[in-house]
Structures are given as C-alpha cells and as structure tokens.
Write a protein that holds these residues in place. Structure first.
Motif, PDB file in Angstrom:
ATOM      1  N   LYS A   1       1.103  -0.804   0.041  1.00  0.00           N
ATOM      2  CA  LYS A   1       0.515   0.362   0.078  1.00  0.00           C
ATOM      3  C   LYS A   1       1.014   1.350   0.076  1.00  0.00           C
ATOM      4  O   LYS A   1       1.927   1.420   0.604  1.00  0.00           O
ATOM      5  CB  LYS A   1      -0.772   0.210   1.304  1.00  0.00           C
ATOM      6  N   ILE A   2       0.645   2.275  -0.741  1.00  0.00           N
ATOM      7  CA  ILE A   2       1.487   3.317  -0.817  1.00  0.00           C
ATOM      8  C   ILE A   2       0.235   4.654  -0.317  1.00  0.00           C
ATOM      9  O   ILE A   2      -1.145   4.540  -0.658  1.00  0.00           O
ATOM     10  CB  ILE A   2       1.952   3.649  -1.860  1.00  0.00           C
ATOM     11  N   SER A   3       0.588   5.693   0.330  1.00  0.00           N
ATOM     12  CA  SER A   3      -0.011   6.608   0.696  1.00  0.00           C
ATOM     13  C   SER A   3      -0.336   7.702  -0.321  1.00  0.00           C
ATOM     14  O   SER A   3       0.025   7.490  -1.451  1.00  0.00           O
ATOM     15  CB  SER A   3       0.083   7.783   1.565  1.00  0.00           C
ATOM     16  N   LYS A   4      -2.049   7.880  -0.530  1.00  0.00           N
ATOM     17  CA  LYS A   4      -2.578   8.576  -1.454  1.00  0.00           C
ATOM     18  C   LYS A   4      -2.099  10.076  -2.034  1.00  0.00           C
ATOM     19  O   LYS A   4      -1.691  10.358  -2.725  1.00  0.00           O
ATOM     20  CB  LYS A   4      -3.574   8.433  -1.781  1.00  0.00           C
ATOM     21  N   TYR A   5      -1.665  10.731  -1.102  1.00  0.00           N
ATOM     22  CA  TYR A   5      -1.018  12.329  -0.986  1.00  0.00           C
ATOM     23  C   TYR A   5       0.080  11.854  -0.181  1.00  0.00           C
ATOM     24  O   TYR A   5       0.778  10.945   0.151  1.00  0.00           O
ATOM     25  CB  TYR A   5      -1.985  12.836  -0.074  1.00  0.00           C
ATOM     26  N   GLU A   6       1.094  13.012  -1.045  1.00  0.00           N
ATOM     27  CA  GLU A   6       2.236  12.978  -0.176  1.00  0.00           C
ATOM     28  C   GLU A   6       1.724  13.562   1.303  1.00  0.00           C
ATOM     29  O   GLU A   6       1.237  14.276   1.861  1.00  0.00           O
ATOM     30  CB  GLU A   6       3.322  14.205  -0.939  1.00  0.00           C
ATOM     31  N   VAL A   7       2.824  12.969   2.680  1.00  0.00           N
ATOM     32  CA  VAL A   7       2.507  13.236   3.855  1.00  0.00           C
ATOM     33  C   VAL A   7       2.137  14.780   3.188  1.00  0.00           C
ATOM     34  O   VAL A   7       3.434  15.571   3.003  1.00  0.00           O
ATOM     35  CB  VAL A   7       3.732  12.885   4.620  1.00  0.00           C
ATOM     36  N   THR A   8       1.949  15.858   4.727  1.00  0.00           N
ATOM     37  CA  THR A   8       1.378  17.206   4.692  1.00  0.00           C
ATOM     38  C   THR A   8       2.213  17.472   5.667  1.00  0.00           C
ATOM     39  O   THR A   8       2.642  17.178   6.846  1.00  0.00           O
ATOM     40  CB  THR A   8      -0.018  17.440   5.018  1.00  0.00           C
ATOM     41  N   PHE A   9       2.518  19.180   5.994  1.00  0.00           N
ATOM     42  CA  PHE A   9       2.988  19.567   6.929  1.00  0.00           C
ATOM     43  C   PHE A   9       1.409  19.384   8.469  1.00  0.00           C
ATOM     44  O   PHE A   9       2.600  19.375   9.449  1.00  0.00           O
ATOM     45  CB  PHE A   9       2.606  21.009   7.102  1.00  0.00           C
ATOM     46  N   GLY A  10       0.604  19.307   7.842  1.00  0.00           N
ATOM     47  CA  GLY A  10      -0.266  19.264   8.883  1.00  0.00           C
ATOM     48  C   GLY A  10      -0.481  17.788   9.688  1.00  0.00           C
ATOM     49  O   GLY A  10      -0.181  17.505  11.259  1.00  0.00           O
ATOM     50  N   GLN A  11       0.440  16.490   9.092  1.00  0.00           N
ATOM     51  CA  GLN A  11       0.473  15.429   9.621  1.00  0.00           C
ATOM     52  C   GLN A  11       1.654  15.347  10.045  1.00  0.00           C
ATOM     53  O   GLN A  11       2.017  14.980  11.315  1.00  0.00           O
ATOM     54  CB  GLN A  11       0.115  14.497   8.397  1.00  0.00           C
ATOM     55  N   PHE A  12       2.254  15.959   9.923  1.00  0.00           N
ATOM     56  CA  PHE A  12       4.056  16.158  10.542  1.00  0.00           C
ATOM     57  C   PHE A  12       4.193  17.020  12.054  1.00  0.00           C
ATOM     58  O   PHE A  12       5.140  16.226  12.469  1.00  0.00           O
ATOM     59  CB  PHE A  12       4.818  16.319   9.142  1.00  0.00           C
ATOM     60  N   VAL A  13       3.671  17.918  11.630  1.00  0.00           N
ATOM     61  CA  VAL A  13       3.777  18.768  13.013  1.00  0.00           C
ATOM     62  C   VAL A  13       2.862  18.076  14.466  1.00  0.00           C
ATOM     63  O   VAL A  13       3.574  17.628  15.517  1.00  0.00           O
ATOM     64  CB  VAL A  13       2.589  20.094  12.969  1.00  0.00           C
ATOM     65  N   LYS A  14       2.071  16.986  13.867  1.00  0.00           N
ATOM     66  CA  LYS A  14       1.597  16.639  14.946  1.00  0.00           C
ATOM     67  C   LYS A  14       2.597  15.141  15.219  1.00  0.00           C
ATOM     68  O   LYS A  14       2.690  14.599  16.047  1.00  0.00           O
ATOM     69  CB  LYS A  14       0.406  15.574  13.838  1.00  0.00           C
ATOM     70  N   PHE A  15       3.185  14.377  14.113  1.00  0.00           N
ATOM     71  CA  PHE A  15       4.129  13.323  13.892  1.00  0.00           C
ATOM     72  C   PHE A  15       5.282  14.605  15.492  1.00  0.00           C
ATOM     73  O   PHE A  15       5.305  13.646  16.384  1.00  0.00           O
ATOM     74  CB  PHE A  15       4.979  13.356  13.498  1.00  0.00           C
ATOM     75  N   LEU A  16       5.474  15.577  15.177  1.00  0.00           N
ATOM     76  CA  LEU A  16       6.827  16.308  16.004  1.00  0.00           C
ATOM     77  C   LEU A  16       6.268  16.016  17.437  1.00  0.00           C
ATOM     78  O   LEU A  16       7.519  16.145  17.631  1.00  0.00           O
ATOM     79  CB  LEU A  16       7.068  17.399  15.164  1.00  0.00           C
ATOM     80  N   ASN A  17       4.837  16.762  17.723  1.00  0.00           N
ATOM     81  CA  ASN A  17       4.394  17.322  19.029  1.00  0.00           C
ATOM     82  C   ASN A  17       4.291  15.064  19.575  1.00  0.00           C
ATOM     83  O   ASN A  17       4.112  15.627  21.241  1.00  0.00           O
ATOM     84  CB  ASN A  17       3.616  17.756  19.382  1.00  0.00           C
ATOM     85  N   ASP A  18       3.378  14.437  18.442  1.00  0.00           N
ATOM     86  CA  ASP A  18       3.378  13.369  19.768  1.00  0.00           C
ATOM     87  C   ASP A  18       4.562  12.492  19.820  1.00  0.00           C
ATOM     88  O   ASP A  18       4.442  11.583  21.107  1.00  0.00           O
ATOM     89  CB  ASP A  18       2.118  12.552  18.635  1.00  0.00           C
TER      90      ASP A  18
END
Length: 685
Positions: free
Chosen positions: A157-174
């Motif tokens: 499976k491959i992500s339908k979209y490129e990873v976004t800033f919104g998703q990456f910010v959640k990662f950094l904070n988590d």
C-alpha cells in the motif's frame, strides 16, 4: 418461665429453608477481563455462571465512574454462559468501569466491577493516512534514462497523497521532538528530523512547548506537502505512522501506475501540466495535495509539488547488479539516499517517472531541503516467498534438499524446511524437516527414505499469515546395490556394425528402434527421442506426457518429457549438469552395457567417411542413419520427421550439447538445446 424450645427450633428451620430457596433462585454473574482494548473501542466480556430461573436479559453497565443500573447499558440477549460485545465510541487514554448483569424473574443481578483504560492514539491513527493498494507485478525499471532491468514486486500500500505539514507537525508533537528539530532516533542516534525551526523561511515554528505550522511563501496551508524534512525525519514519521519509506523500485512502479500503467512519461499523463505542479505552473511554491489529476492507480502528485525521499541508498547505473530482481532494496550502503519525482521548481525534463535524484540523508541546507518531502508505504502481509533450489547427495535412504526464502511476507518466519511424500504435492502434514526460520538459503537433510522409490518434494515457509510452498520437484532414491543410475535401454536389440574406415563398432539401430533402417524414412527405424543427459526413464517415448516442471536432480523420478524455454536456457535440469552421459560409466548413460554415447570427435570421424554430406551419405554409411527428426522442447511435438536427422553426442557446448545433423543438402556437427529430444546411436566402448 418456660421456654418454647420446639416451636422456636421449627421457626428457625423454616427460615433457613426459605433462605436456601432464595439462594437457589439467585443468579451468579461475573464480569470478566476486558480485551482488545484500543483507542476508541474495547471488547467487554461477562458470564452468567449459574441460574435457576430463565435469564430474560443480560448485558453490561459502563461509565467513567462506578457503574450502576442508571448508567450506560448494553443489552445483548438472554442466554447463559459467557457473552461478549464490542464497545465503541470511547475516548483515547480514558479510564472506564464496567459491570456485567443479568435479569431473571424481574430481578437484576450485577457482577463485579472491572476497570480498563483505552490506549493512546497510535501514529497511524493520528496521521490518518489514506492508502492505495499496488497489486503485485513486474516492470522494466529505469527505461529511457538508466539501463532497464525487470523487477518483480509483492503487493503493498502507498499513501494516496504526499505527507502534509499538518500530519508532520502532529508527529513532532506526539514524539516530543526537541525544539531544535533533533531527536534521539532509535536507529540512528541523535538526528535532525527537520531544518532548524528558527530559520526565517522555515514553515515549522516552536512556540509554547510545541510545534506549529507557519505560512510561508513556499507553503501557505497545512495541507501542502511537507518539506524541510531530512531523510531521518521522513523515515521516523513512516515508522510512527505504521509504514516505511518506499523502495526506489516501489516508488517507480506506483508512479508508473502499477499493473494499470499506460506507459506515460509522467505519473498519470504525457502532459506534465495535467498531473504536476512544476516550474512552469507552480508560481514557485507548493500547493495543497490532490489538486491535480491522479495517475492510473488514483495516486496524486507523484510528479511535481515536492520531490520524495525513498528508502534506498543511491547508486549509479549498475548498482542494482548487487540486488535481487525480486523486491530489490538497492545498494547495501552509500552516502546519499534516493530522491524521486521532481518538484514545484523543477523543469519537466527532470520530472519523468524514471528520473532519479539523490541527497544526503541529514541535509540541513534550506535552499535544497525546501524541495524534498515524502510519502510512505505499508507492506501487505501475506505468506512468504519460498523456492526449492535442488535435491542432491541422493542415496538409498537419504538426500539433501535446498530451500530459499526470498521474502518473509511482511511478517516473521516461524517455521521453514522441506516436506516430502510419495503421492505428490506434499504438505507440512507429511514428512518434513524443521530448519532455522531465517530469510535466505537453507540446507535440509532428508532422512528415512526407502530405496528405489520416487519422492515428491517441496520447500515450505510459515508466517502468521499461513504456509507457502515452492514448486514441486521429484527424485528417485538409489537401489539396494547403491546404483543411482540403473535406467538403461533394455528394449532395443543389440546388433553390432563396424565402420571399416574408422574401425569403430556401433549398434546398427537407434535406441528404441524396432529394426535397422532399410531406407532413410523408415518409421520402424526411427526409435526414441532423448533429452540430453537423461536416462531411459520413459520420457524418450514419442507419446510420453509432458511437464513444465524442470528437475533439480539428474533423475527427475518420472516419465514425462520436460518442456523448456529461453528463460530456462532450454534445459530440462536446473541447474545444468554437464557431467552427464560422459563415457561408459557416465551418469544416466542410456546405452546397453558395454556401449556409450559417441563424442563429437567420433561423429566427425564418421562424417569424414561418408561418400556425401547429406541424407544420402548418412544412409549409405555402415550406420544407415534414418531421418528421425526431433521432439520440440517447447511443446513436445515432433518436428522434421522424414526430412532431417539429429543425433546426440556426449560432448557439452556451453549450455548446449554437440550433435550430428543432416538433411538432403548438408551434413555437419552442430549443437542443440539439451531439452530437445533427439536420436541416440550408441558406440561400443
């Protein structure tokens, strides 16, 4: 005063009996351990252990405090025994209390209280990746730019979209990333995941102990693809979100449209503007993901917007020579990682699906990192890929089997080895070996066999998804005398004929022929069609059945004519054995005792004695060779019968073997594929 002892005792007995009757009517309910606890759901388990009257209702009371009959209620039927139900709609990291209950005779009985706490949201739940499945397939990788080679990939499976800033910010904070963008990576130590936030054009800002998105010239929305991310940061996000970075091959296969590919230059079109934000239309900035046309698989922005990190180390032309063609991983080491896909400031010339770029994994240069983002993939778990590599060291009761696990199926291998039986298509329920569960080649000792017996063998590998099997191969054990090559021709009459010019004595007819030829096209003089190196095991008969299963041993263990093609080097055996048919005691020599296959030099000597180099000369010679034709290796059909003659020698010529061939206008020594069925004329040793 007189005490009424008897009436008092009678009253106590009555009261005791009533109490016992009340206990008999009661229900015993137990609240069992809560299972399958997730972030938003859990499975509640209860038990009606005993009851006298019929249960009219059972279920659970639950709440965030000690639950009673007025709290949340789940009703799930009216039976006794253990019962379960999935509770949904919960909140992550929250403690809940549950109590099972049951009702009988209008009385509700509750069990004990059980406490449970829902889990923290996983990275995959927070990221909320939308996936597209790429079915297993193969393609020519690197066409038009690099030396192409065929790659075979399992499904993923491959992500339908490129990873976004919104998703990456959640990662950094988590993960509680450090304020300067560094993190103690479990695989790479202290590493920068992003370019330092205080850089004036950085879209990451660290405020009030957490990361935030900041609109910039290059990205004005949290839905724009993330950039200013190192390879380490992209790799860490992928693992956090339940996936991994795509391999170079996986990225290109998906970009080309997988099995639905239309062969476009860019991902989804031959017109780059339809599918990509690039130098001519982007206004030098990224755009929200998914605004352009998707490719054949429904994947967006694989050309343009931002370039994308891949898992592989970068290698130049030829680097994949060191990788397997199945699920290749690229070079084992390097200094730079592969980057794919072009970006918003890239020309169309360098944005095709086969174009490869590269960058240092820890690159912190803002002038280059603001072009590179990523997407992620997830392996689809299935049974392993396993092949059988051969059967060797065959004795009366033992043999050695080779197996090779090339892919674990995305899950840990739990068992592997060789299985066998005497009926065909063996499974792990038959006799088997148990080897160390590792990816790669293993050697397996097959024991407990019976002499002179045909065995069917497959390699196997097991993971949590199930057991996979290799193709089946067949072999025969040796006889009681220890002879593993006993199958000689016993049907053909042995009549000698000597060529006075060469002094050599031959059989006067082909093996399998009813008689010596009285004319070049005589059908009863044609005989059998042997594949080079095989014994007289029945395959040589012109009406024998065919199989596409190549043999890994000198004795296939069956009577089938083995079909072959260019992929198999037109050989019936894998791997080829060039030591067959060599001399009087040669392996699989099919000739009667005292006879063997002639060498190429002996055929040339015979040819020199002929009065003409053609069919007429072949028949006029003392050997009276008929034009028997051959049996075709691709489909088992007979060819050139009555017009050409082809006769094996024992001499090997690369992946082929030398032959004598002749027709109405020519005669010479040449070569033929070893899987082809040709005539055999034996010479006396």
């Amino acid at each position: 005063m007189k005490v009424p002892g008897f009436p008092l005792m009678l009253l106590m007995v009555v009261l005791l009996l009533n109490a016992c009757k009340k206990d008999d009517d009661s229900i015993v309910v137990n609240t069992l351990e809560v299972t399958d606890i997730g972030s938003y759901s859990a499975t509640l388990n209860g038990e009606v252990a005993s009851n006298k009257n019929p249960v009219t209702e059972r279920g659970f009371f639950w709440s965030e405090t000690n639950p009673g009959e007025i709290d949340n209620i789940l009703i799930i039927g009216n039976l006794t025994g253990i019962f379960s139900v999935e509770l949904t709609g919960l909140e992550p990291e929250t403690t809940y209390y549950v109590r099972a209950y049951a009702s009988a005779s209008k009385k509700i009985t509750s069990g004990n209280v059980v406490e449970f706490t829902t889990s923290k949201l996983s990275g995959s739940e927070i990221a909320n990746i939308e996936w597209v499945t790429v079915e297993e397939g193969s393609f020519m990788m690197g066409v038009s730019v690099y030396n192409p080679f065929r790659v075979v990939l399992n499904s993923y499976k491959i992500s339908k979209y490129e990873v976004t800033f919104g998703q990456f910010v959640k990662f950094l904070n988590d993960i509680s990333c450090n304020s300067d963008g560094t993190y103690n990576d479990p695989d790479y130590g202290m590493a920068h995941y992003i370019v330092e936030p205080e850089h004036f054009w950085n879209s990451f800002k660290y405020i009030d102990s957490s990361f935030h998105f900041r609109s910039t010239t290059e990205a004005n929305s949290v839905d724009c693809p993330v950039f200013e991310v190192t390879w380490y940061g992209a790799n860490a996000f992928a693992k956090w979100a339940g996936g991994r970075l795509p391999t170079d091959a996986e990225w290109e296969f998906a970009a080309r449209g997988g099995n639905k590919s239309n062969g476009f230059k860019y991902s989804g079109s031959n017109s780059i503007g339809d599918v990509a934000w690039y130098s001519d239309n982007s206004n030098k900035k990224t755009h929200q993901v998914g605004l352009k046309q998707p490719n054949e698989l429904g994947i967006y922005d694989m050309t343009g917007n931002v370039a994308e990190w891949c898992a592989d180390w970068h290698g130049y032309i030829g680097s994949y020579d060191f990788s397997p063609l199945e699920n290749p991983q690229g070079p084992s080491s390097g200094n730079q990682r592969v980057v794919r896909g072009g970006h918003y400031d890239m020309w169309d010339t360098f944005s095709g699906v086969s174009y490869r770029n590269r960058s240092t994994p820890g690159n912190l240069n803002p002038s280059t990192t603001n072009f590179t983002g990523f997407r992620i993939v997830s392996s689809i778990k299935h049974t392993p890929n396993v092949t059988i590599t051969g059967i060797t060291n065959i004795t009366q009761t033992t043999a050695t089997g080779g197996a090779n696990i090339t892919f674990d199926g995305g899950a840990s291998i739990t068992a592997c080895g060789i299985c066998w039986n005497t009926m065909g298509n063996p499974t792990i329920n038959d006799s088997k070996t148990n080897n160390n569960p590792v990816i790669g080649e293993t050697t397996n000792n097959i024991t407990g066999l019976q002499p002179e017996t045909i065995y069917y063998v497959r390699a196997y590998a097991t993971n949590p998804e199930g057991t996979a099997y290799s193709e089946q191969i067949v072999f025969s054990t040796c006889n009681l005398k220890g002879d593993c090559n006993t199958k000689k021709d016993t049907e053909t009459a042995v009549v000698d004929v000597t060529n006075p010019a060469t002094g050599k004595t031959w059989m006067d007819r082909n093996i399998g022929a009813y008689r010596a030829a009285s004319q070049p096209k005589e059908s009863q003089a044609i005989g059998d069609y042997y594949q080079w190196g095989r014994a007289a095991d029945g395959h040589q008969k012109r009406n024998s059945s065919t199989t596409s299963m190549r043999s890994s041993s000198d004795n296939p263990g069956h009577e089938n004519f083995i079909l072959s093609n260019s992929v198999a080097n037109y050989n019936w055996r894998s791997p080829q054995n060039s030591d067959l048919w060599q001399g009087l005691n040669g392996i699989n020599n099919p000739c009667p005792s005292g006879y063997r296959l002639p060498t190429n030099a002996e055929w040339e000597a015979e040819l020199q004695s002929w009065n003409s180099d053609n069919t007429e000369g072949a028949f006029a010679s003392p050997l009276k060779l008929p034009v028997a034709g051959y049996r075709y290796e691709s489909d088992g059909s007979l060819k050139d019968v009555g017009s050409r003659g082809y006769y094996w020698s024992s001499t090997v010529d690369g992946s082929n073997s030398r032959i004598l061939s002749f027709n109405s206008y020519n005669a010479s020594t040449s070569y033929a594929y070893q899987a082809r069925g040709l005539s055999v004329r034996c010479i006396k040793d």
